[in-house]
Scaffold this motif. Structure first.
Motif, PDB file in Angstrom:
ATOM      1  N   GLY A 113       0.824  -1.200   0.000  1.00 33.90           N
ATOM      2  CA  GLY A 113       0.000   0.000   0.000  1.00 33.90           C
ATOM      3  C   GLY A 113       0.858   1.249   0.000  1.00 33.90           C
ATOM      4  N   LYS A 114       0.150   2.377   0.237  1.00 37.39           N
ATOM      5  CA  LYS A 114       0.814   3.669   0.165  1.00 37.39           C
ATOM      6  C   LYS A 114       1.375   4.054   1.544  1.00 37.39           C
ATOM      7  CE  LYS A 114      -2.169   5.165  -3.566  1.00 37.39           C
ATOM      8  NZ  LYS A 114      -3.472   5.790  -3.856  1.00 37.39           N
ATOM      9  N   TYR A 115       2.597   4.591   1.517  1.00 37.96           N
ATOM     10  CA  TYR A 115       3.224   5.025   2.764  1.00 37.96           C
ATOM     11  C   TYR A 115       3.478   6.526   2.686  1.00 37.96           C
ATOM     12  CZ  TYR A 115       3.745   0.184   4.187  1.00 37.96           C
ATOM     13  OH  TYR A 115       3.455  -1.085   4.567  1.00 37.96           O
ATOM     14  N   TYR A 116       2.946   7.202   3.677  1.00 39.54           N
ATOM     15  CA  TYR A 116       3.062   8.670   3.730  1.00 39.54           C
ATOM     16  C   TYR A 116       3.974   9.065   4.891  1.00 39.54           C
ATOM     17  CZ  TYR A 116      -0.972   8.854   0.629  1.00 39.54           C
ATOM     18  OH  TYR A 116      -1.804   8.700  -0.434  1.00 39.54           O
ATOM     19  N   PHE A 117       4.808  10.072   4.652  1.00 32.67           N
ATOM     20  CA  PHE A 117       5.695  10.588   5.704  1.00 32.67           C
ATOM     21  C   PHE A 117       5.155  11.916   6.254  1.00 32.67           C
ATOM     22  CE2 PHE A 117       9.497  13.108   6.970  1.00 32.67           C
ATOM     23  CZ  PHE A 117       9.850  12.338   8.060  1.00 32.67           C
ATOM     24  N   ARG A 118       5.194  12.014   7.583  1.00 27.07           N
ATOM     25  CA  ARG A 118       4.692  13.234   8.241  1.00 27.07           C
ATOM     26  C   ARG A 118       5.806  13.766   9.159  1.00 27.07           C
ATOM     27  NH1 ARG A 118      -0.308  15.446   9.551  1.00 27.07           N
ATOM     28  NH2 ARG A 118      -0.583  16.248  11.672  1.00 27.07           N
ATOM     29  N   ALA A 119       6.138  15.024   8.901  1.00 25.14           N
ATOM     30  CA  ALA A 119       7.191  15.635   9.719  1.00 25.14           C
ATOM     31  C   ALA A 119       6.547  16.459  10.849  1.00 25.14           C
ATOM     32  CB  ALA A 119       8.079  16.543   8.869  1.00 25.14           C
ATOM     33  N   ASP A 120       7.115  16.317  12.030  1.00 27.15           N
ATOM     34  CA  ASP A 120       6.569  17.053  13.187  1.00 27.15           C
ATOM     35  C   ASP A 120       7.717  17.864  13.776  1.00 27.15           C
ATOM     36  OD1 ASP A 120       5.509  17.968  15.522  1.00 27.15           O
ATOM     37  OD2 ASP A 120       5.038  15.986  16.364  1.00 27.15           O
ATOM     38  N   TYR A 127       3.406  18.410   9.382  1.00 25.48           N
ATOM     39  CA  TYR A 127       2.964  18.388   7.975  1.00 25.48           C
ATOM     40  C   TYR A 127       3.095  16.973   7.377  1.00 25.48           C
ATOM     41  CZ  TYR A 127       2.861  19.732   3.013  1.00 25.48           C
ATOM     42  OH  TYR A 127       2.570  19.855   1.681  1.00 25.48           O
ATOM     43  N   THR A 128       2.045  16.505   6.729  1.00 25.43           N
ATOM     44  CA  THR A 128       2.113  15.230   6.006  1.00 25.43           C
ATOM     45  C   THR A 128       2.369  15.535   4.545  1.00 25.43           C
ATOM     46  OG1 THR A 128       0.503  14.239   7.492  1.00 25.43           O
ATOM     47  CG2 THR A 128       0.923  13.096   5.423  1.00 25.43           C
ATOM     48  N   TYR A 129       3.484  15.022   4.058  1.00 23.49           N
ATOM     49  CA  TYR A 129       3.804  15.264   2.643  1.00 23.49           C
ATOM     50  C   TYR A 129       2.820  14.508   1.751  1.00 23.49           C
ATOM     51  CZ  TYR A 129       8.146  17.178   4.405  1.00 23.49           C
ATOM     52  OH  TYR A 129       9.046  17.927   5.083  1.00 23.49           O
ATOM     53  N   PRO A 130       2.350  15.135   0.702  1.00 28.15           N
ATOM     54  CA  PRO A 130       1.380  14.439  -0.161  1.00 28.15           C
ATOM     55  C   PRO A 130       2.034  13.328  -0.998  1.00 28.15           C
ATOM     56  CG  PRO A 130       1.872  16.610  -1.048  1.00 28.15           C
ATOM     57  CD  PRO A 130       2.626  16.511   0.265  1.00 28.15           C
ATOM     58  N   ASP A 131       3.301  13.438  -1.247  1.00 27.14           N
ATOM     59  CA  ASP A 131       3.943  12.373  -2.033  1.00 27.14           C
ATOM     60  C   ASP A 131       4.026  11.112  -1.180  1.00 27.14           C
ATOM     61  OD1 ASP A 131       4.315  14.033  -4.223  1.00 27.14           O
ATOM     62  OD2 ASP A 131       6.195  14.830  -3.391  1.00 27.14           O
ATOM     63  N   PHE A 132       3.901   9.998  -1.822  1.00 22.09           N
ATOM     64  CA  PHE A 132       3.916   8.730  -1.078  1.00 22.09           C
ATOM     65  C   PHE A 132       4.722   7.701  -1.861  1.00 22.09           C
ATOM     66  CE2 PHE A 132       0.307   8.828  -3.911  1.00 22.09           C
ATOM     67  CZ  PHE A 132       0.386   7.617  -4.596  1.00 22.09           C
ATOM     68  N   SER A 133       5.006   6.669  -1.159  1.00 18.92           N
ATOM     69  CA  SER A 133       5.685   5.541  -1.793  1.00 18.92           C
ATOM     70  C   SER A 133       4.738   4.345  -1.730  1.00 18.92           C
ATOM     71  CB  SER A 133       6.983   5.260  -1.024  1.00 18.92           C
ATOM     72  OG  SER A 133       7.789   4.407  -1.775  1.00 18.92           O
ATOM     73  N   GLU A 134       4.558   3.736  -2.849  1.00 16.89           N
ATOM     74  CA  GLU A 134       3.630   2.585  -2.854  1.00 16.89           C
ATOM     75  C   GLU A 134       4.428   1.295  -2.856  1.00 16.89           C
ATOM     76  OE1 GLU A 134       0.454   2.678  -5.666  1.00 16.89           O
ATOM     77  OE2 GLU A 134      -0.490   0.946  -4.697  1.00 16.89           O
ATOM     78  N   LEU A 135       4.168   0.516  -1.815  1.00 21.60           N
ATOM     79  CA  LEU A 135       4.895  -0.732  -1.649  1.00 21.60           C
ATOM     80  C   LEU A 135       4.079  -1.893  -2.205  1.00 21.60           C
ATOM     81  CD1 LEU A 135       7.193  -2.475  -0.346  1.00 21.60           C
ATOM     82  CD2 LEU A 135       5.781  -2.508   1.736  1.00 21.60           C
TER      83      LEU A 135
END
Ligand SMILES: *[C@@H]1O[C@H](CO)[C@@H](O)[C@H](O)[C@H]1NC(C)=O
Ligand SMILES: *[C@@H]1O[C@H](CO)[C@@H](O)[C@H](O)[C@H]1NC(C)=O
Ligand SMILES: *[C@@H]1O[C@H](CO)[C@@H](O)[C@H](O)[C@H]1NC(C)=O
Ligand SMILES: *[C@@H]1O[C@H](CO)[C@@H](O)[C@H](O)[C@H]1NC(C)=O
Ligand SMILES: *[C@@H]1O[C@H](CO)[C@@H](O)[C@H](O)[C@H]1NC(C)=O
Ligand SMILES: *[C@@H]1O[C@H](CO)[C@@H](O)[C@H](O)[C@H]1NC(C)=O
Ligand SMILES: *[C@@H]1O[C@H](CO)[C@@H](O)[C@H](O)[C@H]1NC(C)=O
Ligand SMILES: *[C@@H]1O[C@H](CO)[C@@H](O)[C@H](O)[C@H]1NC(C)=O
Ligand SMILES: *[C@@H]1O[C@H](CO)[C@@H](O)[C@H](O)[C@H]1NC(C)=O
Length: 648
Positions: A113-120, A127-135
């Motif tokens: 599935g899609k993995y989203y990165f969120r920086a705190d 902020y959650t980056y809209p770009d994702f990596s799909e595994l």
């Protein structure tokens, strides 16, 4: 207006902020189940966003929006993660270095599935980056198979293994390649967007025989128990490479037959059965049966089965021959020919196998037996005997048939041996028999009297009868009332038809001699001797009484005796008269039993009849009215000597 002034810098700031919040991670990444994956990740944020709290991060699965509570894959601030990621995840990157690289261990397909990165960064700077990596977590390696595999063309099959787990390096192995012709293997390693893929390409040239063959790719990690396999079945397209049909065969007319056709092709071919240009049946299948019922001779020929599947076409043929008994032969129609002509009689028929042709004439073999479609019987210079029924017989092992024609031969008249004149009681009876075709007409000519007789008249009692080609005519030259007839010694028979006229002088037969012998034999020797003795005595006695002068005109009751008397001396005359009288009367009485009234002639139906009648005539008295004035009886032209008539 003052409202607008602060709004514009705000919008610019937002745009600027977006430009600074940025993450770099591979759009797609894959891994094998039970192995691990490292998702390489770096990020950026605006400098102003940094706080003294340091940088924290969260990896979400599936959704970028925290308010939807997506499963937490990793959380740097706490170790609280979603159930399915417990103990599996580790952040490899240094957040302070803006490195967000994530390791996920012990992958299952549920982790795809899609993995989203969120920086705190603390405070509101989260902020959650809209770009994702799909595994993609793979249970089997992927194999690239061309959409269409063609026989006899080089084929490349590529098997892929993701190589995104640093602890383990995959290897690729092709399976079931032992029987492939000259397989080649090429390994390749490709990196893209910080992901790596190992591939191995198998290349060979497949043949039709490889259609349906199983091949496999095995991905495994050395020194582990992890191994993955994918199997594929080759679908090798090829045009028909064999078309099987029945062998050529023979069938009986009227019977049924089933022809099979089997085509080896991939995909299944459109199979059609052809007879000449005509398509009898078609189907798209591996085999097609053509059922033919009630075969007729017209169905003999080449049957072709054509298989065509778009990749090629092939055909195979067989010859079906239809057996049948000979057809009724065609022969000339009945014909009538003139004697001496030459005939060619044709006979033709069909049959299978080719029949033999035989000509029979009235049931007897004539000519040669030929094994041909046509038999010509040549009859050279046909004779009357050549007339008859000609039958052409056609035979083969399945039957026979025949046709006939009648040949009629026309010919000029011919006299038959039975023609003659004989002495009968009251005159001379002449029979004239002739054959000819058309049947001849017969007339009698009496040159002495300068008359021609061709119809019954009172004086000559003419009778005629026709049986087939035989004409029979009779006249009886009677003494009674025939004052001039006495001179009618010569009787000519004249026969004529379309093809000629023929005239002969009829002989006067002397059959009494023969008949007498018969009678004598019948009566018996003793009786005859007794008769003769008595007769001699009687004659002797009478001789003394009637001593008539020679040359005296006498009217004799019996002209036969008269003729005899002419030749013999007077002494013997009486004897003869009596002898003849005695025997004659006896004879007559015998005859009267068998023949009817004189002048009533039964038609002669056959030669046998004629012969019987002949005997009868022979027994009749010679009644020919000889001239009483003439002293000497003139012998006939044929030299008959009537005086020879005597009892022996
Ligand atoms: C991020 O960290 C990983 C793991 O330590 C390292 O392999 C990688 O090179 C780092 N990436 C960058 C851009 O420094
Ligand atoms: C597997 O283990 C053997 C020793 O057990 C070692 O020699 C080999 O290098 C290992 N291979 C890999 C790929 O780790
Ligand atoms: C054609 O072959 C099939 C199968 O072998 C057979 O059943 C059939 O009788 C054959 N037909 C002829 C005409 O030989
Ligand atoms: C003909 O083809 C059918 C299927 O299309 C198959 O079931 C059958 O066995 C085949 N017959 C022969 C003789 O090959
Ligand atoms: C059968 O094949 C031959 C060539 O192999 C071709 O010449 C012929 O036209 C074909 N017949 C049919 C009926 O397709
Ligand atoms: C018989 O017929 C054939 C042809 O049908 C012909 O050529 C031949 O002359 C005929 N024969 C006679 C005797 O008519
Ligand atoms: C030939 O003649 C016979 C009698 O002689 C007759 O039965 C038969 O029908 C005739 N055949 C033909 C073909 O005229
Ligand atoms: C025979 O008779 C015909 C007429 O019937 C006559 O013209 C002819 O002269 C006669 N011939 C003799 C030889 O009497
Ligand atoms: C007999 O012959 C004459 C003359 O030749 C002819 O006119 C007549 O028709 C013949 N009669 C018969 C019964 O043939």
């Amino acid at each position: 207006m003052w409202c607008l002034v602060p709004l514009l810098p705000l919008l610019l700031a937002v745009q600027d902020a977006h430009a600074l919040w940025k993450v770099w991670l591979p759009r797609d990444i894959s891994a094998m189940t039970n192995s691990c994956v490292v998702i390489p990740c770096t990020f950026m944020f605006p400098n102003g966003a940094r706080t003294h709290h340091g940088v924290n991060s969260i990896w979400y699965f599936g959704q970028p929006y925290p308010q939807l509570f997506p499963p937490v894959v990793f959380k740097s601030r706490t170790d609280v993660v979603h159930e399915s990621y417990k103990g599996r995840t580790k952040l490899l990157g240094d957040l302070n270095q803006r490195n967000c690289t994530l390791l996920i261990n012990n992958l299952g397909t549920e982790h795809s599935g899609k993995y989203y990165f969120r920086a705190d960064l603390g405070g509101a700077n989260i902020y959650t980056y809209p770009d994702f990596s799909e595994l993609k977590v793979l249970e089997q390696p992927n194999i690239d198979v061309p959409e269409e595999i063609l026989s006899d063309e080089n084929l490349e099959l590529t098997c892929y293994a993701p190589d995104n787990c640093p602890e383990m390096t995959p290897e690729i192995q092709w399976l079931f390649t032992d029987y492939l012709p000259d397989p080649e293997f090429t390994s390749e390693y490709a990196e893209e967007s910080n992901t790596a893929v190992l591939s191995n390409t198998l290349s060979f040239t497949p043949r039709p025989m490889h259609n349906g063959q199983l091949l496999g790719c095995r991905v495994f990690y050395p020194n582990t128990t992890l191994a993955y396999e994918r199997h594929i079945t080759l679908d090798v397209k090829y045009g028909p490479r064999s078309v099987w049909v029945n062998v050529s065969s023979e069938v009986m007319e009227g019977s049924s037959v089933t022809l099979h056709c089997e085509v080896d092709s991939n995909p299944a071919a459109r199979i059609s059965w052809m007879f000449g240009d005509q398509e009898l049946l078609w189907d798209t299948a591996a085999n097609v049966s053509l059922a033919l019922d009630d075969m007729s001779a017209a169905q003999e020929g080449v049957y072709t089965c054509v298989g065509d599947n778009g990749y090629g076409a092939m055909n195979a043929s067989l010859y079906l021959s239809i057996k049948f008994p000979p057809r009724e032969p065609v022969v000339n129609s009945s014909l009538t020919v003139l004697e001496g002509s030459t005939l060619a009689l044709h006979c033709s028929t069909q049959g299978s196998p080719a029949p033999t042709l035989t000509w029979l004439k009235d049931g007897e073999l004539v000519g040669t037996i030929v094994a041909d479609e046509l038999s010509v019987l040549e009859v050279f210079e046909v004779t009357p005997q050549g007339a008859g029924q000609y039958r052409c017989l056609a035979e083969n092992e399945h039957g026979r048939a025949s046709s006939s024609l009648n040949v009629t031969v026309e010919y000029g008249p011919m006299l038959l041996d039975e023609s003659k004149c004989t002495v009968v009681r009251e005159g001379v009876q002449c029979v004239c028999m002739a054959v000819g075709n058309p049947e001849p007409t017969i007339e009698f000519h009496l040159p002495d009297l300068n008359i021609t007789i061709n119809q019954t008249d009172n004086r000559y009692n003419y009778y005629t009868h026709t049986d087939g080609h035989t004409s029979t005519a009779m006249i009886k030259l009677r003494e009674k009332g025939d004052r001039n007839g006495g001179a009618a010694v010569n009787v000519h028979c004249s026969m004529s038809n379309l093809y000629g006229t023929h005239s002969v002088l009829l002989e006067l037969q002397q059959e009494k001699k023969y008949m007498m012998a018969v009678i004598v034999g019948t009566i018996g020797g003793v009786a005859v001797i007794a008769f003769i003795i008595a007769a001699v005595r009687y004659v002797g006695h009478n001789n003394k009484k009637e001593e008539a002068p020679a040359g005296t005109d006498r009217v004799l009751d019996n002209p036969a005796l008269y003729y005899s008397a002419v030749k013999k001396d007077k002494q013997n005359l009486r004897k003869k008269v009596l002898k003849t009288e005695l025997l004659g009367s006896k004879f007559n009485s015998i005859l009267e039993e068998t023949t009817g009234e004189e002048g009533s002639y039964a038609p002669m139906g056959s030669m046998a009849n004629l012969e019987r009648q002949e005997l009868n005539y022979a027994a009749l008295e010679f009644g020919g009215a000889r001239s009483r004035e003439g002293g000497a009886r003139r012998a006939g032209d044929d030299g008959s000597d009537y005086s020879e008539i005597k009892a022996k």
